[in-house]
Design a protein around this motif. Structure first.
Motif, PDB file in Angstrom:
ATOM      1  N   ALA A   1       8.569   8.608 -22.779  1.00  0.00           N
ATOM      2  CA  ALA A   1       9.073   9.113 -21.496  1.00  0.00           C
ATOM      3  C   ALA A   1       9.374   7.984 -20.515  1.00  0.00           C
ATOM      4  CB  ALA A   1       8.059  10.075 -20.883  1.00  0.00           C
TER       5      ALA A   1
ATOM      6  N   ILE B   1      12.432   8.591 -18.609  1.00  0.00           N
ATOM      7  CA  ILE B   1      12.458   9.847 -17.860  1.00  0.00           C
ATOM      8  C   ILE B   1      11.967   9.594 -16.442  1.00  0.00           C
ATOM      9  CG2 ILE B   1      11.618  12.207 -17.742  1.00  0.00           C
ATOM     10  CD1 ILE B   1      13.496  11.597 -20.101  1.00  0.00           C
TER      11      ILE B   1
ATOM     12  N   GLU C   1       6.401  13.225 -15.178  1.00  0.00           N
ATOM     13  CA  GLU C   1       7.582  12.845 -15.951  1.00  0.00           C
ATOM     14  C   GLU C   1       8.326  14.123 -16.324  1.00  0.00           C
ATOM     15  OE1 GLU C   1       4.161  13.423 -18.720  1.00  0.00           O
ATOM     16  OE2 GLU C   1       4.468  12.261 -16.896  1.00  0.00           O
TER      17      GLU C   1
ATOM     18  N   PRO D   1      12.215  15.618 -17.198  1.00  0.00           N
ATOM     19  CA  PRO D   1      13.648  15.422 -17.412  1.00  0.00           C
ATOM     20  C   PRO D   1      14.461  16.591 -16.867  1.00  0.00           C
ATOM     21  CG  PRO D   1      12.612  16.143 -19.446  1.00  0.00           C
ATOM     22  CD  PRO D   1      11.518  16.025 -18.424  1.00  0.00           C
TER      23      PRO D   1
ATOM     24  N   GLU E   1      19.806  15.178 -17.859  1.00  0.00           N
ATOM     25  CA  GLU E   1      19.156  13.945 -18.295  1.00  0.00           C
ATOM     26  C   GLU E   1      18.926  13.992 -19.799  1.00  0.00           C
ATOM     27  OE1 GLU E   1      18.372  11.339 -16.292  1.00  0.00           O
ATOM     28  OE2 GLU E   1      19.269  12.373 -14.585  1.00  0.00           O
TER      29      GLU E   1
ATOM     30  N   SER F   1      13.588  13.063 -23.817  1.00  0.00           N
ATOM     31  CA  SER F   1      12.621  12.006 -24.109  1.00  0.00           C
ATOM     32  C   SER F   1      12.706  11.694 -25.598  1.00  0.00           C
ATOM     33  CB  SER F   1      11.198  12.472 -23.779  1.00  0.00           C
ATOM     34  OG  SER F   1      11.091  12.906 -22.454  1.00  0.00           O
TER      35      SER F   1
END
Length: 730
Positions: free
Chosen positions: A202, A205, A225, A227, A231, A234
């Motif tokens: 991550a 992220i 973390e 996303p 995006e 991971s």
């Protein structure tokens, strides 16, 4: 969005369980003979033998008390494969949704000696501990690293040393856990010589920063973390650790890790692992057979879909503490069972290691849950409801690929039926309820669906469990011919000559159906009082896209249309309902939580002529704020079709608000982030719209932590509803 799953699963749906036992959630294990079960009762481990249901105390509270300490408060337990050891989980802590972190003890069932594992590790830091198949070792995760402990010597070996919040070994990040129900991230090989595990990277992220303003005079930053949609995922990879050499081999699975997910992994034999790879859009699935020693991966099954492929069944109890993504093996592990909607319905297929597929449950119906497979009798048992999507029954089918499914549940039990079948296939726990019958249960002999104790059967006690039929089920047909299920509770002492206010309860998204023929289905948990007694009509309707057992076309029709199709379906139904003689069109309210909160906003903003009052909780106001796995699964990639995300977001339509809006959000919501609230507030302010807003400090998505929270929320909700949508007939 999907976070309402927790609320729906714990309140609305009755026993949506795949194979885990409904007796007491995780405190239940079948015995090795397949006709007995173990359960925790009053901090004792007891055994029940079927069919007599004879009870035996296997471990007393004294047995569960380490020398010099208090008795262990057992959260969960499991047996070693040889049934000589008991693994006990206690002193647990919540991680995201569930308390998946705590301490583990191992009991030798012969000597009844207790041994605590993880000596020297931080208190309550162990996760997903599992005894090795040969019962000589135990493995677990602590602080993002994987450990193995020899039970005889107590020697602990740290197997991974690079783990941290951004490089996660043996467990998962927020998005994998929430959207794929991936929590337990490692597995023993069948020969106890290796451990396979996921590693989630991550580092790329971005963190979402939650703020705690109440626990200190200085604010505290809480990074997650997370996303966001748009995006890249991971990157995930799977490693295999050889315990003798402590060497890690990273499986050579083709493809760009930033454009794929690895949601499933399972050992077949000591040198073969099956891995599912899903592309970023989640519409292309591959199952690889990976030869571990040669580190070679071969595709044995592949599926493509125009919309999305469900990794999870919407009907699984994925928030059970002991939920596992375990394959069901057949033919001496030469094939396994797999779900697919490729023929238009959710069905069970047998897939061989050679790639050969066989449809086992043909027909125009959805298999809700597979419950039991009897290879010897060549029979499968599953939940389904081909005739009525609001209900659930037990069916069975011969495994010849051409037979018709046969209903097992007697006609008497019209409603929601849930079964837990013994591994032997001889017995089952049958649970039943409907909208006017309180939940009840019975043990049955499965072959003839006959109760083991006639006096304690559901049928014998049915009358005393039934109440008045206050819930009415109905159908709504849209202009294009779509038929939607609805339910309604009318006011007590209803007078058809009067007009009453109507309150719509909505969810509308692909992870929640609200119209179910189960007990308590029409209970409004946020209303402080009795809505029927006070004079409200309470209605819920399931639109297209909800996970009802109505076939693939019904469920997948919402692809790239969240915030549009579900909203227009709901509004078209409401437009018909407000024309009913006994409905007051000037007193129409709507409410929902999470995805239902989003729908409430969209309905208020897009159809202000219908909905006059709305109460929205924990809503996604801007679809671009939610996580990539959920949002991209149902909406595609914003890089390709940004307009769908924008037009489906409530924020886009906020300028149209005309009615009375109460918006509620927890500032500590790690799921639907608090930025949704402030973005929406800014948009409403820009357009001069008046509304009421209630932030709950540090509360998470369920808005239920903290002293007085639930009571306060109920009072707030009820006061607003009564003020702007007053009850009673006129």
């Amino acid at each position: 969005m999907n976070p309402l799953r927790k609320i729906l699963l714990s309140w609305l749906f009755f026993s949506l369980i795949l194979i885990s036992c409904p007796l007491s959630a995780q405190n239940f294990q079948w015995g090795p003979d397949g006709n007995s079960y173990f359960q925790l009762e009053q901090n004792q481990l007891v055994k029940y033998v079927l069919p007599s249901l004879e009870k035996q105390v296997i471990l007393s509270e004294a047995d569960l008390t380490p020398p010099g300490e208090s008795a262990l408060r057992v959260r969960d337990f499991s047996f070693s494969q040889d049934n000589q050891k008991l693994l006990i989980y206690t002193n647990t802590k919540r991680v995201w949704r569930l308390d998946t972190q705590g301490e583990y003890w191992v009991m030798d069932l012969q000597s009844k000696s207790l041994k605590k594992t993880g000596k020297g590790l931080p208190a309550s830091s162990q996760r997903f501990a599992k005894l090795s198949p040969d019962a000589t070792k135990i493995a677990y995760v602590s602080e993002f690293n994987l450990y193995v402990e020899d039970l005889a010597s107590g020697i602990i070996t740290q197997l991974t040393k690079d783990g941290n919040r951004k490089l996660i070994n043996g467990t998962f990040d927020w998005a994998y856990e929430e959207e794929f129900a991936c929590r337990d991230g490692f597995q023993w090989s069948p020969d106890s010589q290796k451990i396979s595990f996921w590693q989630i990277d991550a580092n790329q992220i971005r963190d979402y920063y939650m703020m705690n303003f109440t626990d200190s005079v200085y604010s505290q930053v809480i990074p997650v973390e997370y996303p966001k949609v748009g995006e890249s995922p991971s990157p995930a990879r799977i490693g295999v650790i050889d315990l003798a050499s402590q060497k890690t081999t990273w499986l050579n699975i083709p493809g760009d890790p930033q454009q794929h997910y690895l949601p499933r992994m399972e050992w077949n034999n000591p040198d073969l692992i099956l891995v599912q790879q899903l592309n970023r859009k989640q519409n292309h699935s591959k199952i690889y057979a990976v030869n571990v020693s040669a580190n070679e991966a071969k595709v044995i099954s592949e599926e493509k879909e125009e919309t999305w492929i469900d990794v999870l069944s919407n009907w699984e109890n994925v928030y059970g503490l002991t939920y596992r993504h375990e394959l069901k093996w057949l033919n001496d592990k030469k094939s396994f069972l797999w779900f697919s909607e490729k023929d238009g319905w959710r069905h069970v297929y047998s897939i061989g290691l050679d790639g050969k597929e066989t449809l086992l449950t043909p027909g125009d119906y959805d298999v809700i849950n597979l419950l039991h497979l009897d290879e010897k009798a060549k029979m499968a048992y599953f939940h389904a409801s081909p005739e009525n999507a609001t209900q659930k029954y037990l069916y069975r089918i011969k495994l010849d690929g051409k037979s018709k499914a046969e209903r097992v549940t007697p006609a008497l039990f019209e409603g929601t039926n849930t079964y837990t079948i013994s591994p032997s296939g001889q017995f089952a726990l049958h649970q039943f309820s409907n909208s006017f019958t309180r939940p009840s249960s019975e043990w049955i002999s499965l072959a003839k669906h006959a109760p083991l104790d006639a006096d304690k059967s559901i049928e014998a006690n049915l009358a005393q469990n039934q109440g008045p039929k206050t819930v009415e089920f109905f159908k709504i047909n849209t202009a294009d011919g779509t038929e939607m299920d609805g339910l309604m509770v009318k006011p007590t002492n209803f007078d058809p000559s009067k007009k009453y206010p109507v309150v719509f309860y909505v969810y509308t998204e692909p992870w929640g159906a609200t119209v179910k023929d189960g007990y308590g289905v029409a209970r409004n948990r946020n209303y402080d009082g009795d809505m029927a007694e006070d004079g409200y009509i309470y209605i819920s309707v399931d639109n297209r896209g909800t996970p009802a057992p109505k076939g693939r076309a019904w469920r997948k029709s919402i692809y790239r249309k969240i915030g549009r199709l579900n909203i227009s379906d709901q509004a078209e139904a409401a437009a018909q309902i407000v024309k009913w003689d006994f409905v007051d069109p000037e007193r129409v309210a709507v409410w929902g939580h999470s995805g239902g909160g989003s729908a409430t906003l969209n309905l208020m903003f897009q159809y202000p002529e219908i909905y006059k009052t709305g109460i929205s909780l924990a809503a996604v106001a801007n679809q671009l704020t939610y996580d990539n796995i959920y949002q991209e699964r149902y909406m595609g990639l914003p890089q390709e079709n940004l307009e769908d995300f924008v037009i489906g977001s409530p924020m886009t339509h906020a300028k149209n608000l005309q009615g009375n809006l109460l918006y509620i959000h927890g500032t500590g919501d790690d799921n639907v982030h608090y930025d949704n609230a402030e973005m929406l507030i800014n948009e409403l302010i820009k357009h001069g719209k008046l509304f009421q807003f209630m932030p709950y400090p540090n509360r998470s998505h369920g808005i239920n932590e903290g002293e007085g929270t639930t009571a306060h929320l109920r009072k707030l909700y009820t006061d607003f509803l009564k003020r702007y949508c007053p009850p009673g007939g006129r």
